[in-house]
Design a protein around this motif. Structure first.
Motif, PDB file in Angstrom:
ATOM      1  N   VAL A  45       0.848  -1.188   0.000  1.00 20.91           N
ATOM      2  CA  VAL A  45       0.000   0.000   0.000  1.00 20.91           C
ATOM      3  C   VAL A  45       0.888   1.244   0.000  1.00 20.91           C
ATOM      4  O   VAL A  45       1.886   1.307   0.732  1.00 20.91           O
ATOM      5  N   SER A  46       0.511   2.214  -0.807  1.00 18.65           N
ATOM      6  CA  SER A  46       1.250   3.473  -0.906  1.00 18.65           C
ATOM      7  C   SER A  46       0.390   4.622  -0.411  1.00 18.65           C
ATOM      8  O   SER A  46      -0.789   4.737  -0.772  1.00 18.65           O
ATOM      9  N   LEU A  47       0.976   5.480   0.432  1.00 17.94           N
ATOM     10  CA  LEU A  47       0.374   6.746   0.845  1.00 17.94           C
ATOM     11  C   LEU A  47       1.204   7.869   0.244  1.00 17.94           C
ATOM     12  O   LEU A  47       2.418   7.919   0.446  1.00 17.94           O
ATOM     13  N   SER A  48       0.553   8.781  -0.480  1.00 18.41           N
ATOM     14  CA  SER A  48       1.299   9.836  -1.166  1.00 18.41           C
ATOM     15  C   SER A  48       0.662  11.196  -0.942  1.00 18.41           C
ATOM     16  O   SER A  48      -0.565  11.345  -0.989  1.00 18.41           O
ATOM     17  N   LEU A  49       1.528  12.173  -0.719  1.00 18.24           N
ATOM     18  CA  LEU A  49       1.116  13.572  -0.565  1.00 18.24           C
ATOM     19  C   LEU A  49       1.938  14.397  -1.539  1.00 18.24           C
ATOM     20  O   LEU A  49       3.152  14.214  -1.653  1.00 18.24           O
ATOM     21  N   ALA A  50       1.259  15.323  -2.267  1.00 18.89           N
ATOM     22  CA  ALA A  50       1.955  16.099  -3.290  1.00 18.89           C
ATOM     23  C   ALA A  50       2.752  17.265  -2.696  1.00 18.89           C
ATOM     24  O   ALA A  50       3.866  17.551  -3.113  1.00 18.89           O
ATOM     25  N   ASP A  51       2.157  17.981  -1.710  1.00 19.07           N
ATOM     26  CA  ASP A  51       2.807  19.173  -1.161  1.00 19.07           C
ATOM     27  C   ASP A  51       2.556  19.262   0.341  1.00 19.07           C
ATOM     28  O   ASP A  51       1.406  19.508   0.752  1.00 19.07           O
ATOM     29  N   PRO A  52       3.578  19.054   1.180  1.00 13.40           N
ATOM     30  CA  PRO A  52       4.935  18.687   0.809  1.00 13.40           C
ATOM     31  C   PRO A  52       4.994  17.260   0.268  1.00 13.40           C
ATOM     32  O   PRO A  52       4.118  16.444   0.572  1.00 13.40           O
ATOM     33  N   GLU A  53       6.000  16.970  -0.517  1.00 14.76           N
ATOM     34  CA  GLU A  53       6.090  15.669  -1.178  1.00 14.76           C
ATOM     35  C   GLU A  53       6.475  14.594  -0.162  1.00 14.76           C
ATOM     36  O   GLU A  53       7.577  14.601   0.393  1.00 14.76           O
ATOM     37  N   ILE A  54       5.553  13.684   0.095  1.00 19.48           N
ATOM     38  CA  ILE A  54       5.783  12.587   1.035  1.00 19.48           C
ATOM     39  C   ILE A  54       5.186  11.317   0.429  1.00 19.48           C
ATOM     40  O   ILE A  54       4.040  11.323  -0.018  1.00 19.48           O
ATOM     41  N   THR A  55       5.948  10.256   0.405  1.00 21.47           N
ATOM     42  CA  THR A  55       5.452   8.950  -0.025  1.00 21.47           C
ATOM     43  C   THR A  55       5.992   7.891   0.914  1.00 21.47           C
ATOM     44  O   THR A  55       7.205   7.845   1.186  1.00 21.47           O
ATOM     45  N   ARG A  56       5.109   7.051   1.427  1.00 21.02           N
ATOM     46  CA  ARG A  56       5.513   5.938   2.282  1.00 21.02           C
ATOM     47  C   ARG A  56       4.729   4.697   1.877  1.00 21.02           C
ATOM     48  O   ARG A  56       3.574   4.782   1.476  1.00 21.02           O
ATOM     49  N   TRP A  57       5.384   3.546   1.992  1.00 16.70           N
ATOM     50  CA  TRP A  57       4.773   2.268   1.663  1.00 16.70           C
ATOM     51  C   TRP A  57       4.634   1.416   2.911  1.00 16.70           C
ATOM     52  O   TRP A  57       5.347   1.611   3.895  1.00 16.70           O
ATOM     53  N   GLY A  58       3.704   0.461   2.837  1.00 17.25           N
ATOM     54  CA  GLY A  58       3.545  -0.514   3.906  1.00 17.25           C
ATOM     55  C   GLY A  58       3.074  -1.832   3.330  1.00 17.25           C
ATOM     56  O   GLY A  58       2.457  -1.874   2.255  1.00 17.25           O
ATOM     57  N   LEU A  59       3.362  -2.922   4.042  1.00 16.33           N
ATOM     58  CA  LEU A  59       2.946  -4.266   3.640  1.00 16.33           C
ATOM     59  C   LEU A  59       1.894  -4.786   4.611  1.00 16.33           C
ATOM     60  O   LEU A  59       1.954  -4.494   5.806  1.00 16.33           O
ATOM     61  N   SER A  60       0.967  -5.579   4.092  1.00 15.18           N
ATOM     62  CA  SER A  60       0.004  -6.235   4.981  1.00 15.18           C
ATOM     63  C   SER A  60       0.548  -7.593   5.408  1.00 15.18           C
ATOM     64  O   SER A  60       1.196  -8.294   4.625  1.00 15.18           O
ATOM     65  N   ASN A  61       0.294  -7.942   6.672  1.00 10.02           N
ATOM     66  CA  ASN A  61       0.783  -9.215   7.198  1.00 10.02           C
ATOM     67  C   ASN A  61      -0.182 -10.342   6.856  1.00 10.02           C
ATOM     68  O   ASN A  61      -1.119 -10.164   6.056  1.00 10.02           O
ATOM     69  N   GLU A  62       0.015 -11.505   7.478  1.00  8.25           N
ATOM     70  CA  GLU A  62      -0.804 -12.669   7.148  1.00  8.25           C
ATOM     71  C   GLU A  62      -2.274 -12.479   7.511  1.00  8.25           C
ATOM     72  O   GLU A  62      -3.141 -13.205   7.018  1.00  8.25           O
ATOM     73  N   ARG A  63      -2.591 -11.496   8.355  1.00  7.52           N
ATOM     74  CA  ARG A  63      -3.977 -11.208   8.721  1.00  7.52           C
ATOM     75  C   ARG A  63      -4.557 -10.019   7.945  1.00  7.52           C
ATOM     76  O   ARG A  63      -5.657  -9.549   8.240  1.00  7.52           O
ATOM     77  N   GLY A  64      -3.799  -9.517   6.980  1.00  7.06           N
ATOM     78  CA  GLY A  64      -4.270  -8.391   6.181  1.00  7.06           C
ATOM     79  C   GLY A  64      -4.061  -7.036   6.816  1.00  7.06           C
ATOM     80  O   GLY A  64      -4.575  -6.032   6.313  1.00  7.06           O
ATOM     81  N   ASP A  65      -3.286  -6.962   7.921  1.00  3.67           N
ATOM     82  CA  ASP A  65      -3.056  -5.700   8.625  1.00  3.67           C
ATOM     83  C   ASP A  65      -1.743  -5.066   8.161  1.00  3.67           C
ATOM     84  O   ASP A  65      -0.690  -5.721   8.153  1.00  3.67           O
ATOM     85  N   ALA A  66      -1.815  -3.800   7.777  1.00  2.00           N
ATOM     86  CA  ALA A  66      -0.637  -3.047   7.343  1.00  2.00           C
ATOM     87  C   ALA A  66      -0.441  -1.836   8.236  1.00  2.00           C
ATOM     88  O   ALA A  66      -1.410  -1.160   8.603  1.00  2.00           O
ATOM     89  N   LEU A  67       0.798  -1.568   8.583  1.00  4.20           N
ATOM     90  CA  LEU A  67       1.162  -0.385   9.362  1.00  4.20           C
ATOM     91  C   LEU A  67       2.063   0.494   8.512  1.00  4.20           C
ATOM     92  O   LEU A  67       3.093   0.027   8.013  1.00  4.20           O
ATOM     93  N   ILE A  68       1.670   1.752   8.348  1.00  4.87           N
ATOM     94  CA  ILE A  68       2.493   2.718   7.627  1.00  4.87           C
ATOM     95  C   ILE A  68       2.791   3.873   8.569  1.00  4.87           C
ATOM     96  O   ILE A  68       1.875   4.532   9.070  1.00  4.87           O
TER      97      ILE A  68
END
Length: 243
Positions: free
Chosen positions: A151-174
């Motif tokens: 999963v990707s979270l993106s912000l244009a201004d200010p420019e911020i992009t962070r990714w996260g992975l989901s675990n075996e239960r479908g839970d992702a922490l970003i």
């Protein structure tokens, strides 16, 4: 006492980075795959000391002619503390062993340049101060929890992009650092910022490779309002995926 001289060549060095801070990890992790051998040095790099088809090449500093045939290996890294999720990645050998001219930058595939591999936090990870905490439940079209989604979270201004992975239960922490905090000199300055969402998923029998998944991001119609230091929890549906 007799001294024995032993020469060997490092095939590659792997550096693991924290997804939140982008800083190298100091804690040891477990690395394995396809018959490669590793040694962890004092800088925390995992040095590849041998690989199938490269034993003679690794045994000497003299470059053979011809070089070994190029090969791609799939590796899996796991964290004994479980603060980071397991992931896979690929490593191409041989890397360029030619020293660059003085003052010139190293080429991207230089053996003298570490291969950077980002590790993504599990739900057990504690955030840094002022980082936003985004907890996502990732589900498929039938609301079934979806493991191994990127999963990707993106912000244009200010420019911020962070990714996260989901675990075996479908839970992702970003964990999202760098979001501007309240400006007390400007009461109208925004506190919450609207991030766009994108996700990718592929069926696999091994831990996901985020670098490969990132080549097939699907934009999501939903957005997420996030502020520095706050925690947000929501569910996102990948309606093109059905387990």
């Amino acid at each position: 006492m007799m001294l024995e001289r032993t020469e060997s060549r490092a095939l590659a060095a792997i550096r693991f980075l924290d997804a939140e801070t982008q800083r190298p990890l100091t804690e040891p992790v477990t690395l394995a795959g396809q018959g490669l051998r590793f040694a962890r040095n004092v800088r925390g790099l995992h040095v590849v000391t041998d690989a199938p088809g490269f034993s003679s090449y690794a045994a000497s500093f003299e470059l053979p002619d011809p070089l070994p045939d190029a090969a791609t290996f799939t590796l899996v890294v796991s964290d004994p503390s479980r603060r980071y999720l397991d992931r896979s990645f690929t490593l191409e050998l041989p890397r360029d062993a030619t020293p660059p001219p003085t003052g010139q930058p190293l080429p991207p595939d230089s053996v003298f340049r570490p291969v950077d591999v980002t590790l993504y936090p599990s739900p057990l990870m504690r955030p840094s101060a002022r980082s936003a905490v985004v907890r996502l439940r990732v589900v498929d079209v039938n609301d079934t929890p979806l493991p191994g989604a990127l999963v990707s979270l993106s912000l244009a201004d200010p420019e911020i992009t962070r990714w996260g992975l989901s675990n075996e239960r479908g839970d992702a922490l970003i964990l999202v650092p760098g979001i501007p905090i309240a400006d007390w000199g400007n009461p109208e300055a925004p506190i919450h910022f609207t991030f766009s969402l994108a996700a990718a998923w592929a069926a696999s029998t091994q831990p996901p490779d985020p670098d490969a998944l990132s080549q097939d991001f699907h934009p999501l119609s939903s957005t997420l309002d996030v502020a520095a230091g706050e925690e947000v929890t929501t569910t996102i549906k990948l309606d093109w995926v059905e387990l």
